[in-house]
Design an enzyme around this catalytic site. Structure first.
Site, PDB file in Angstrom:
ATOM      1  N   GLU A  35       2.383  -1.018   4.644  1.00  0.00           N
ATOM      2  CA  GLU A  35       1.805   0.210   3.914  1.00  0.00           C
ATOM      3  C   GLU A  35       3.224   0.951   4.004  1.00  0.00           C
ATOM      4  OE1 GLU A  35      -0.681   2.422   3.766  1.00  0.00           O
ATOM      5  OE2 GLU A  35      -2.244   1.200   4.103  1.00  0.00           O
ATOM      6  N   HIS A  94       1.125  -1.162   0.254  1.00  0.00           N
ATOM      7  CA  HIS A  94      -0.186   0.156   0.111  1.00  0.00           C
ATOM      8  C   HIS A  94       0.900   1.351   0.141  1.00  0.00           C
ATOM      9  CE1 HIS A  94      -3.762  -2.474   1.697  1.00  0.00           C
ATOM     10  NE2 HIS A  94      -3.067  -2.891   2.556  1.00  0.00           N
TER      11      HIS A  94
HETATM   12 ZN   LIG Z   1      -4.266   0.682   0.360  1.00  0.00          ZN
END
Ligand SMILES: [Zn+2]
Length: 246
Positions: free
Chosen positions: A113, A46
């Site tokens: 992330e 992400h």
């Molecule tokens: Zn995402």
């Protein structure tokens, strides 16, 4: 005397229940010691689309107006790696979506992330740290190195992260994710690029034109570094090469 003993009995029962919960009440509980925590089989990349690690550490640990979210890891632009959820637990990073036969991506994956606003290039130190983390996860959890995808790959109508600037080729050169082998060749007559997209894992509903355009955009971000929504001859060559990977 009777009440304390009964209370103790209830407490012991609760302790047992916690140690083995959740059990299925419709079955006889015959416990076996031969088990361990379940293992993820996919890694999802992400971009936070926020402005700082501090902001994202807050978002990933609080309720938020749109509901609570989390990820197993957050990697800073300076290469610092933060872990927020244990590898063996289900973090809330994927949301609705489907990758191949995986219909509950949160249950099957590790979420990483990257601190990135969705526009800027990814910092070299950040990608170097990500590669170290991928190596650790794939080795320790026995996740196949090809099983690394972006959030938008399986949720193309809702998400665009990690975005067209994410260096998938650099990951592939380090052995992570799927990437077509050069030189690319024209596919044989009758090759269907839509079937190939579906075989790779991309979600495609029948006769869903907006969904198909979104899926092609996700494919282009991943393999072409652009956001075009129409398949062309180069896509067919890439898809043909990807479907021929071992
Ligand atoms: Zn995402």
């Amino acid at each position: 005397m009777r009440l304390p003993i009964r209370a103790l009995f209830v407490a012991v029962l609760l302790l047992c229940a916690c140690a083995h919960a959740p059990r299925n009440p419709m079955a006889h509980w015959v416990p076996s010691p031969n088990h361990e925590t379940r293992r993820p089989v996919l890694i999802v990349i992400h971009a936070t689309e926020q402005d700082s690690v501090r902001e994202s550490l807050d978002t990933l640990r609080t309720a938020n107006s749109g509901g609570p979210v989390s990820a197993h890891y957050l990697v800073g632009r300076d290469g610092a790696i933060y872990q927020l959820v244990a590898d063996s637990l289900r973090a809330w990073h994927a949301g609705p979506g489907r990758w191949g036969t995986i219909t509950d991506v949160n249950s099957a994956s590790i979420g990483i992330e990257l601190d990135n606003d969705g526009q800027a290039p990814f910092a070299p130190a950040q990608i170097a740290a990500l590669l170290r983390l991928l190596d650790d996860l794939c080795t320790r959890l026995d996740i196949p190195r090809t099983q690394v995808v972006g959030h938008a790959d399986f949720a193309p109508t809702r998400k665009r992260d990690p975005g067209a600037r994410f260096p998938w080729k650099q990951l592939a050169d380090a052995g992570f994710g799927a990437w077509p082998r050069a030189p690319l060749a024209d596919p044989p007559a009758g090759f269907d690029p839509w079937t190939a997209l579906r075989l790779l894992g991309y979600p495609l509903e029948q006769d869903d034109t907006p969904g198909r355009v979104a899926t092609v955009r996700a494919f282009h971000r991943h393999f072409r570094g652009d956001e075009a929504g129409v398949l062309d001859a180069e896509d067919a060559r890439i898809l043909y090469a990807l479907t021929r990977l071992p």
